[in-house]
Design an enzyme around this catalytic site. Structure first.
Site, PDB file in Angstrom:
ATOM      1  N   ASP A  67       0.901  -1.247  -0.031  1.00 27.29           N
ATOM      2  CA  ASP A  67      -0.027  -0.175   0.000  1.00 27.29           C
ATOM      3  C   ASP A  67       0.782   1.325  -0.044  1.00 27.29           C
ATOM      4  O   ASP A  67       1.934   1.368   0.285  1.00 27.29           O
ATOM      5  CB  ASP A  67      -0.828  -0.158   1.311  1.00 27.29           C
ATOM      6  CG  ASP A  67      -0.229  -0.523   2.420  1.00 27.29           C
ATOM      7  OD1 ASP A  67       1.123  -0.485   2.680  1.00 27.29           O
ATOM      8  OD2 ASP A  67      -1.059  -0.795   3.663  1.00 27.29           O
ATOM      9  N   ASN A 136      -7.219  -2.271  14.070  1.00 30.07           N
ATOM     10  CA  ASN A 136      -8.465  -2.527  13.936  1.00 30.07           C
ATOM     11  C   ASN A 136      -8.759  -3.727  13.124  1.00 30.07           C
ATOM     12  O   ASN A 136      -9.752  -3.883  12.377  1.00 30.07           O
ATOM     13  CB  ASN A 136      -9.117  -1.414  13.088  1.00 30.07           C
ATOM     14  CG  ASN A 136      -8.757  -0.981  12.046  1.00 30.07           C
ATOM     15  OD1 ASN A 136      -7.808  -1.497  11.614  1.00 30.07           O
ATOM     16  ND2 ASN A 136      -9.274   0.202  11.303  1.00 30.07           N
ATOM     17  N   HIS A 138      -7.090  -4.455  10.135  1.00 27.02           N
ATOM     18  CA  HIS A 138      -6.670  -4.209   8.699  1.00 27.02           C
ATOM     19  C   HIS A 138      -5.431  -4.940   8.276  1.00 27.02           C
ATOM     20  O   HIS A 138      -4.668  -5.066   9.295  1.00 27.02           O
ATOM     21  CB  HIS A 138      -6.757  -2.806   8.181  1.00 27.02           C
ATOM     22  CG  HIS A 138      -5.720  -1.729   8.714  1.00 27.02           C
ATOM     23  ND1 HIS A 138      -5.761  -0.430   9.029  1.00 27.02           N
ATOM     24  CD2 HIS A 138      -4.243  -2.005   8.714  1.00 27.02           C
ATOM     25  CE1 HIS A 138      -4.536  -0.300   9.430  1.00 27.02           C
ATOM     26  NE2 HIS A 138      -3.794  -0.918   9.104  1.00 27.02           N
ATOM     27  N   GLU A 143      -9.669  -1.790   5.073  1.00 28.73           N
ATOM     28  CA  GLU A 143     -10.198  -1.633   6.403  1.00 28.73           C
ATOM     29  C   GLU A 143     -11.500  -2.194   6.859  1.00 28.73           C
ATOM     30  O   GLU A 143     -12.154  -2.622   5.842  1.00 28.73           O
ATOM     31  CB  GLU A 143     -10.510   0.012   6.311  1.00 28.73           C
ATOM     32  CG  GLU A 143      -9.196   0.997   6.373  1.00 28.73           C
ATOM     33  CD  GLU A 143      -8.485   1.377   7.527  1.00 28.73           C
ATOM     34  OE1 GLU A 143      -8.188   0.258   8.464  1.00 28.73           O
ATOM     35  OE2 GLU A 143      -8.299   2.551   8.010  1.00 28.73           O
TER      36      GLU A 143
END
Ligand code: GLP
Length: 237
Positions: A67, A136, A138, A143
């Site tokens: 990413d 979280n 990801h 996400e």
């Protein structure tokens, strides 16, 4: 799933590097999927050492990063391209044209996403995908959401991720709100996956990832469905 326990963050880096070194020795032309973040820094350091000592070589390998932030140029100190240059690309014998990372600073991001998927496809797909884990859940920047994107796409970062990333930026207003990320399909199509997880703050999300229900609210939980997943962590569950 294989669960490898490391005593601490330092040995996690060494164990990860040795794991990757074995893969490179077995298949010198390996296609590697690579993560950024603080967790893999030790692994990159030890891989660079093994490379400099002549024990392994990346001359035939190819790498694709997961990413990149939207809006940051490759020279921006907080861009993932900069991170990779600093921690890995400049330290090993990987040819410059064998590394790829999504560009977040191009005018047409949709075209960039297509280019990236095509580049992965024409390299034959990812052989070994190394992943970190977001607080979280990801992976890359996939996400928590109502759906899962299969291919490379632009994503709006969640408030939690923006908050977690604020520590790297002097001004919290400068934290990018969007990123380009490889999709969950490209990750899951890798032949092997190595998930690196370090630190007590990740205990709860690691538990949900490995033993909770598989759903899009914890994107990493989909890894439970992968046929060849190795989890390397300093958290004893
Ligand atoms: C970022 C990256 C992820 C990475 C995560 C965890 O959000 N996009 O790929 O896994 O951070 O980072 P850290 O290892 O610093 O906890």
């Amino acid at each position: 799933m294989e669960y490898l326990y490391a005593q601490d963050n330092l040995s996690l880096g060494q164990m990860a590097a040795r794991w990757v070194a074995r893969e490179i020795l077995a298949a010198p032309n390996l296609v590697l999927g690579l993560p950024t973040g603080s967790t893999p820094i030790g692994m990159y350091e030890y891989l660079a050492r093994l490379d400099q000592e002549g024990l392994i070589s990346f001359t035939q390998a190819r790498t694709f990063n997961l990413d990149e932030y939207v809006g940051l140029t490759v020279d921006h100190p907080q861009s993932y391209a900069y991170f990779m240059r600093e921690h890995f690309w400049s330290k090993v014998d990987l040819p410059e044209n064998h590394v790829d990372i999504p560009r977040g600073d191009v005018p047409d991001l949709a075209v960039e996403c297509l280019r990236y998927d095509e580049a992965i496809r024409s390299a034959g797909g990812i052989g070994v995908q190394i992943l970190g884990l977001g607080l979280n859940g990801h992976i890359g920047f996939n996400e928590p959401s109502h759906n899962m994107e299969i291919r490379t796409h632009v994503v709006d970062l969640t408030a939690e991720t923006i908050q977690a990333n604020t520590r790297f930026f002097q001004d919290s207003g400068a934290v990018p709100r969007q990123a380009v990320t490889m999709g969950v399909g490209s990750i899951m199509q890798a032949d092997k996956i190595l998930l690196l997880v370090s630190g007590e703050s990740k205990r709860d999300i690691l538990n949900k990832t490995l033993y909770g229900p598989v759903n899009t609210e914890v994107p990493a939980s989909v890894l439970q469905l992968h046929a060849d997943l190795t989890v390397l962590t300093d958290i004893k569950l």
